[in-house]
Design an enzyme around this catalytic site. Sequence first.
Site, PDB file in Angstrom:
ATOM      1  N   TRP A  56       0.804  -1.231   0.000  1.00 55.65           N
ATOM      2  CA  TRP A  56       0.000   0.000   0.000  1.00 55.65           C
ATOM      3  C   TRP A  56       0.838   1.283   0.000  1.00 55.65           C
ATOM      4  CZ3 TRP A  56      -4.756   2.025  -0.410  1.00 55.65           C
ATOM      5  CH2 TRP A  56      -4.943   3.328   0.077  1.00 55.65           C
ATOM      6  N   ASN A  58       0.177   5.760  -0.016  1.00 51.03           N
ATOM      7  CA  ASN A  58      -0.627   6.974  -0.269  1.00 51.03           C
ATOM      8  C   ASN A  58       0.288   8.185  -0.396  1.00 51.03           C
ATOM      9  OD1 ASN A  58      -1.224   6.097   2.701  1.00 51.03           O
ATOM     10  ND2 ASN A  58      -1.764   8.227   2.819  1.00 51.03           N
ATOM     11  N   ASP A  59       0.014   9.284   0.240  1.00 55.50           N
ATOM     12  CA  ASP A  59       0.653  10.584  -0.068  1.00 55.50           C
ATOM     13  C   ASP A  59       2.161  10.562  -0.372  1.00 55.50           C
ATOM     14  OD1 ASP A  59      -1.716  10.905   1.276  1.00 55.50           O
ATOM     15  OD2 ASP A  59      -0.906  12.128   2.868  1.00 55.50           O
ATOM     16  N   GLN A  75       3.880   7.652   1.981  1.00 56.73           N
ATOM     17  CA  GLN A  75       3.151   6.908   2.996  1.00 56.73           C
ATOM     18  C   GLN A  75       3.066   5.458   2.551  1.00 56.73           C
ATOM     19  OE1 GLN A  75       1.127   8.437   6.101  1.00 56.73           O
ATOM     20  NE2 GLN A  75       3.250   8.966   5.732  1.00 56.73           N
TER      21      GLN A  75
HETATM   22  C1  FRU Z   1      -3.795  12.262   3.557  1.00 57.68           C
HETATM   23  C2  FRU Z   1      -3.531  11.659   4.927  1.00 57.68           C
HETATM   24  C3  FRU Z   1      -2.695  12.607   5.766  1.00 57.68           C
HETATM   25  C4  FRU Z   1      -2.042  11.681   6.751  1.00 57.68           C
HETATM   26  C5  FRU Z   1      -1.805  10.449   5.892  1.00 57.68           C
HETATM   27  C6  FRU Z   1      -1.921   9.161   6.645  1.00 57.68           C
HETATM   28  O1  FRU Z   1      -4.037  11.327   2.572  1.00 57.68           O
HETATM   29  O2  FRU Z   1      -4.756  11.354   5.542  1.00 57.68           O
HETATM   30  O3  FRU Z   1      -3.433  13.637   6.381  1.00 57.68           O
HETATM   31  O4  FRU Z   1      -0.848  12.192   7.257  1.00 57.68           O
HETATM   32  O5  FRU Z   1      -2.758  10.467   4.857  1.00 57.68           O
HETATM   33  O6  FRU Z   1      -1.503   8.094   5.856  1.00 57.68           O
END
Ligand code: FRU
Length: 524
Positions: A56, A58-59, A75
């Site tokens: 996985w 994300n950001d 992330q």
């Molecule tokens: C945005 C978010 C951030 C947080 C992160 C957690 O996508 O929710 O605010 O730091 O992802 O994975």
Amino acid sequence: MNTTQFLLPARKTIIGCCVFLMMILSVFQELAGQKTLTWTEEQHRPQFHFSPEKHWMNDPNGLVFYDGEYHLFYQYYPEATVWGPMHWGHAVSRNLIHWSHLPIAIYPDSLGYIFSGSIVIDHQNASRLSVTPEHPPMVAIFTHHDPQGEKTGTQTFQSQSVAWSADRGRTFQKYQYNPVIQNPGIRDFRDPKVIWHRPSAQWILVLAAYDKVMIYGSKNLTDWNFFSSFGVDGDHRLWECPDLFPIKVEKTGEEKWVLITSIQKGAPNGGTGTSYFVGDFDGKNFIADPSAQQWLDYGTDNYAMVTWSNITDGRTLAMGWMSNWQYAQQVPTKNWRSAMTLPRELTLHKIGNQYKLYTMPVKELEQLYQTNLPVYSGHVPSDGLLYKQQTLSRILVSAEESPASEVKIQFSNALGEELVAGFDPHKKTFYIDRSNAGESNFFPGFASRHESDPVTSDGPFVWEILLDQSSVEIFGMKGECAMTDIFFPTKPFSAASIVCQDADRKNLKIQVNSMNSIWKDHEK
Ligand code: FRU
């Protein structure tokens, strides 16, 4: 017959049998889900966008350029293809296009998971974190998210912490007095982004505090003073991943400040999206111009877009997470989940009285354009067919003036699935229609059509479309309008056609390039 004459045909037969058996085995392995597919074979695997090797993501986090390398931290949850205890994954590139995956850079610890944040190079070692002055510390400022605190119902489970690296981001040590910014009692208090503010010779940090941004200052990256906060009266949506940076207005050279904030709800086409304000910053306060909050992207899949720090060539470069929290954890990819947008250059333009942030793919992308394939370049062909055997492409449609009627580019496969990108000259809007673009039952409403706000710039009509295996990015009017959408066709889209009225046929010029995969070398 001598021995050689006898052995040669026999050897050929044996080799033929082996190849046949291997093919059968590979089919069985694939059916049983055991065969490791290469990155150019894997279904939906982006071919010119960054994606994690597995699990996985994300950001984007800690985007920084240092010593010839563009760093992309992100992330990352290394144990599943859904969100979990967050780490910072890591990749580097020398050209923003070809990425090398590196080991995980920052792990969760007793203070919690490692949420989003940023990185700066402390050239003067003002933080005194580095003990070897020839290696200025690469300093990461991120959110510690304490899952226990969250469970027990406290409000203060998110705080800001520091880690640093003296070996070009390969290994990080946590600062021993973490956290450096304690939680003041705000449940959502996260995602610090740090910049160097030359006029006041100090570091400025912005973070998201529920429905606003809080601004802090520091001389040494570890002692922070709260300066001010910025929000919109009456708007209580959750903000995340802010960014604040100066940028010169194209043509006039005037300096303005841009505050980016990602919004968890109510993006133009649903769910999460990245927005921005243009205004001024005096070293302590951000004052937005009266013009309203604007969207950086009108598609559904560009979230948490932030800029690179320590860029030395004057460009403002940014990257976003190419998904949407509405369905990010359900999309039908197997070994990994999520990719990043193309790296983009941001420029600021003044149209009438309004400042607008334009986004375009970085010029480095051109190295992936192929020119040796039979793709189309000229005016619209009579049957509209641009190609029928490519899966990755870049299409540039242009004309001296706006087309008179609607123009569409249709990408399709042999199964009748299609993805449509279009321009409506009456409304002056661009759109992407993924309502029949493949798998969509993982989220109600995924199969949908997304439209931009009207574009306002005059001048020639220019529209660029970049198609990867499972994403499309469109840039209208040289970047005034950007749209990013993901989709999941059952078989790759392999043909493209343009549909327009006769009146526009002779005016529109089309250039098509197929694109090289960035993972070819990965497989060697
Ligand atoms: C945005 C978010 C951030 C947080 C992160 C957690 O996508 O929710 O605010 O730091 O992802 O994975």
